[in-house]
Design a protein around this motif. Structure first.
Motif, PDB file in Angstrom:
ATOM      1  N   SER A  27     100.847  53.690  -2.757  1.00  0.00           N
ATOM      2  CA  SER A  27     102.047  52.592  -3.390  1.00  0.00           C
ATOM      3  C   SER A  27     101.352  51.139  -2.984  1.00  0.00           C
ATOM      4  CB  SER A  27     103.453  52.794  -2.463  1.00  0.00           C
ATOM      5  OG  SER A  27     103.079  52.541  -1.016  1.00  0.00           O
ATOM      6  N   VAL A  28     102.171  50.043  -3.580  1.00  0.00           N
ATOM      7  CA  VAL A  28     101.608  48.977  -3.386  1.00  0.00           C
ATOM      8  C   VAL A  28     102.214  48.332  -2.096  1.00  0.00           C
ATOM      9  CG1 VAL A  28     101.795  46.505  -4.276  1.00  0.00           C
ATOM     10  CG2 VAL A  28     101.436  48.317  -5.922  1.00  0.00           C
ATOM     11  N   MET A  29     103.432  48.647  -1.901  1.00  0.00           N
ATOM     12  CA  MET A  29     104.294  48.317  -0.717  1.00  0.00           C
ATOM     13  C   MET A  29     104.088  49.461   0.266  1.00  0.00           C
ATOM     14  SD  MET A  29     107.307  46.250  -2.655  1.00  0.00           S
ATOM     15  CE  MET A  29     108.001  45.682  -1.524  1.00  0.00           C
ATOM     16  N   ASP A  30     104.320  49.060   1.678  1.00  0.00           N
ATOM     17  CA  ASP A  30     104.206  50.198   2.524  1.00  0.00           C
ATOM     18  C   ASP A  30     105.731  50.483   2.714  1.00  0.00           C
ATOM     19  OD1 ASP A  30     105.601  48.472   4.579  1.00  0.00           O
ATOM     20  OD2 ASP A  30     103.525  47.884   5.381  1.00  0.00           O
ATOM     21  N   GLY A  31     106.148  51.408   3.705  1.00  0.00           N
ATOM     22  CA  GLY A  31     107.624  52.051   3.805  1.00  0.00           C
ATOM     23  C   GLY A  31     108.466  50.818   4.148  1.00  0.00           C
ATOM     24  N   TYR A  32     108.014  50.098   5.251  1.00  0.00           N
ATOM     25  CA  TYR A  32     108.922  48.783   5.728  1.00  0.00           C
ATOM     26  C   TYR A  32     109.076  47.987   4.505  1.00  0.00           C
ATOM     27  CZ  TYR A  32     110.231  44.551   8.198  1.00  0.00           C
ATOM     28  OH  TYR A  32     110.792  43.458   8.581  1.00  0.00           O
ATOM     29  N   GLN A  33     108.102  47.532   3.887  1.00  0.00           N
ATOM     30  CA  GLN A  33     108.438  46.640   2.900  1.00  0.00           C
ATOM     31  C   GLN A  33     109.255  47.120   1.471  1.00  0.00           C
ATOM     32  OE1 GLN A  33     104.302  46.414   1.891  1.00  0.00           O
ATOM     33  NE2 GLN A  33     103.993  44.165   2.747  1.00  0.00           N
ATOM     34  N   ARG A  34     109.102  48.211   1.365  1.00  0.00           N
ATOM     35  CA  ARG A  34     109.988  48.923   0.380  1.00  0.00           C
ATOM     36  C   ARG A  34     111.371  49.125   0.711  1.00  0.00           C
ATOM     37  NH1 ARG A  34     109.104  54.027  -0.336  1.00  0.00           N
ATOM     38  NH2 ARG A  34     107.587  54.262   1.368  1.00  0.00           N
ATOM     39  N   THR A  35     111.543  49.431   2.106  1.00  0.00           N
ATOM     40  CA  THR A  35     112.884  49.359   2.668  1.00  0.00           C
ATOM     41  C   THR A  35     113.707  48.317   2.779  1.00  0.00           C
ATOM     42  OG1 THR A  35     112.364  51.333   4.055  1.00  0.00           O
ATOM     43  CG2 THR A  35     114.204  50.246   4.798  1.00  0.00           C
ATOM     44  N   GLU A  36     112.916  47.108   3.054  1.00  0.00           N
ATOM     45  CA  GLU A  36     113.522  45.879   3.295  1.00  0.00           C
ATOM     46  C   GLU A  36     113.765  45.197   1.926  1.00  0.00           C
ATOM     47  OE1 GLU A  36     114.439  43.722   5.996  1.00  0.00           O
ATOM     48  OE2 GLU A  36     114.163  45.704   6.901  1.00  0.00           O
ATOM     49  N   SER A  37     113.286  45.554   0.809  1.00  0.00           N
ATOM     50  CA  SER A  37     113.594  45.180  -0.438  1.00  0.00           C
ATOM     51  C   SER A  37     114.760  45.790  -1.136  1.00  0.00           C
ATOM     52  CB  SER A  37     112.619  45.517  -1.473  1.00  0.00           C
ATOM     53  OG  SER A  37     111.251  44.944  -1.185  1.00  0.00           O
ATOM     54  N   VAL A  38     114.971  47.066  -0.321  1.00  0.00           N
ATOM     55  CA  VAL A  38     116.316  47.859  -1.174  1.00  0.00           C
ATOM     56  C   VAL A  38     117.418  47.210  -0.239  1.00  0.00           C
ATOM     57  CG1 VAL A  38     117.504  50.041  -0.952  1.00  0.00           C
ATOM     58  CG2 VAL A  38     115.124  50.043  -1.739  1.00  0.00           C
ATOM     59  N   LYS A  39     117.226  46.877   1.172  1.00  0.00           N
ATOM     60  CA  LYS A  39     118.467  46.433   1.915  1.00  0.00           C
ATOM     61  C   LYS A  39     118.757  45.057   1.329  1.00  0.00           C
ATOM     62  CE  LYS A  39     117.158  48.428   6.625  1.00  0.00           C
ATOM     63  NZ  LYS A  39     116.277  47.897   7.706  1.00  0.00           N
ATOM     64  N   HIS A  40     118.068  44.507   0.645  1.00  0.00           N
ATOM     65  CA  HIS A  40     118.558  43.105   0.234  1.00  0.00           C
ATOM     66  C   HIS A  40     119.252  43.386  -1.249  1.00  0.00           C
ATOM     67  CE1 HIS A  40     115.941  41.962   3.707  1.00  0.00           C
ATOM     68  NE2 HIS A  40     116.987  40.644   3.527  1.00  0.00           N
ATOM     69  N   CYS A  41     119.169  44.560  -1.916  1.00  0.00           N
ATOM     70  CA  CYS A  41     120.009  44.616  -2.959  1.00  0.00           C
ATOM     71  C   CYS A  41     121.561  44.729  -2.708  1.00  0.00           C
ATOM     72  CB  CYS A  41     119.461  46.028  -3.720  1.00  0.00           C
ATOM     73  SG  CYS A  41     120.575  46.237  -5.063  1.00  0.00           S
ATOM     74  N   LYS A  42     122.152  44.071  -3.394  1.00  0.00           N
ATOM     75  CA  LYS A  42     123.646  43.959  -3.014  1.00  0.00           C
ATOM     76  C   LYS A  42     124.380  45.196  -3.362  1.00  0.00           C
ATOM     77  CE  LYS A  42     125.276  42.546  -7.763  1.00  0.00           C
ATOM     78  NZ  LYS A  42     126.156  41.153  -8.153  1.00  0.00           N
ATOM     79  N   TRP A  43     123.834  46.044  -4.123  1.00  0.00           N
ATOM     80  CA  TRP A  43     124.441  47.260  -4.453  1.00  0.00           C
ATOM     81  C   TRP A  43     124.504  48.460  -3.169  1.00  0.00           C
ATOM     82  CZ3 TRP A  43     127.582  46.051  -8.208  1.00  0.00           C
ATOM     83  CH2 TRP A  43     127.055  45.154  -9.108  1.00  0.00           C
ATOM     84  N   ALA A  44     123.289  48.277  -2.386  1.00  0.00           N
ATOM     85  CA  ALA A  44     123.299  49.070  -1.344  1.00  0.00           C
ATOM     86  C   ALA A  44     124.015  48.733  -0.170  1.00  0.00           C
ATOM     87  CB  ALA A  44     121.867  49.341  -0.738  1.00  0.00           C
ATOM     88  N   ASP A  45     124.890  49.841   0.297  1.00  0.00           N
ATOM     89  CA  ASP A  45     125.716  49.822   1.577  1.00  0.00           C
ATOM     90  C   ASP A  45     124.930  50.300   2.775  1.00  0.00           C
ATOM     91  OD1 ASP A  45     128.400  49.030   0.306  1.00  0.00           O
ATOM     92  OD2 ASP A  45     128.198  51.077  -0.768  1.00  0.00           O
TER      93      ASP A  45
END
Length: 186
Positions: free
Chosen positions: A56-74
Motif C-alpha cells: 500500500s502507499v499509506m501505512d495502517g495509521y495513515q489509512r485509519t486517520e484518513s477514514v476517521k476524518h470522513c464525515k460518514w464514519a461514526d
C-alpha cells in the motif's frame, strides 16, 4: 429523526489506501442505507493488505486517520479482519455488512463476505466509476518523471526519491533547462 427509529449498526470495511471520493461515496451509501444508521468502518490491517493485495502507499495509521476524518464514519476499527466471522459481528453488534457485491477471494475462501450473505446481513453498495486507488497509482506511474521533477523542484534529494545519480541529474537538468527557457520567453 424519529426517536423511536431503531438505530441500525452497519459495518463497512476496506483498505482505504490513498482515501479518495470513491471511498467517501461508498461510506455515504452505507450511512444512508437506513434512516438511523450508525456506521462502523473497518480498516484492514497492514499485514492483511500486504498478504492479500500487495504494497500500500499509506501505512495502517495513515489509512485509519484518513477514514476517521470522513464525515460518514461514526466509528473506525483498526485492524479490521480481512474475513468477517460471527464473533466479530457479535462483538461489534453489527446488523449489516455493506460492501460492493464483487466476491473477494483468498486462498482460503471464495468470498470474504459469504458468511454475511448467508446470514442475510449483507447490503451491496455500488462502486464509483472512474476512480480507484489502482487508477491513481497508475496515473502517478505514467507521469512518474513529472512528479519526480516536481519534487526535485521542491528540494527533495535523490535519496529521498530513491533515484540514481544519473536519473536525478538528468531530471534536474531538464527542469533547470525548462525553467531557463520559460524565463527567456517571459
Amino acid at each position: 429523526m424519529n426517536k423511536e427509529e431503531k438505530q441500525v449498526r452497519v459495518y463497512a470495511d476496506g483498505v482505504y489506501d490513498m482515501f479518495h471520493y470513491g471511498h467517501a461515496r461508498q461510506l455515504e451509501q452505507c450511512k444512508k442505507l437506513f434512516p438511523n444508521t450508525y456506521l462502523i468502518v473497518g480498516v484492514c490491517s497492514q499485514e492483511d493488505v500486504e498478504k492479500f493485495k500487495g504494497k500500500s502507499v499509506m501505512d495502517g495509521y495513515q489509512r485509519t486517520e484518513s477514514v476517521k476524518h470522513c464525515k460518514w464514519a461514526d466509528e473506525v476499527v483498526y485492524p479490521a479482519p480481512w474475513i468477517i466471522d460471527e464473533k466479530f459481528l457479535n462483538d461489534h453488534r453489527i446488523d449489516y455488512v455493506a460492501h460492493d457485491d464483487i466476491p473477494y477471494q483468498t486462498a482460503d475462501v471464495d468470498d470474504a463476505y459469504a458468511l454475511c450473505k448467508k446470514l442475510g446481513k449483507f447490503k451491496a453498495t455500488k462502486r464509483t466509476e472512474g476512480i480507484s486507488t489502482t487508477d491513481i497509482i497508475g496515473k502517478i506511474l505514467k507521469d512518474r518523471h513529472k512528479y519526480l521533477k516536481r519534487n526535485i523542484e521542491r528540494g527533495m534529494s535523490r535519496q529521498e526519491l530513491g533515484m540514481g545519480l544519473w536519473e536525478y541529474y538528468q531530471l534536474k537538468y531538464d527542469w533547470l533547462f525548462c525553467q531557463g527557457r520559460k524565463r527567456k520567453q517571459d
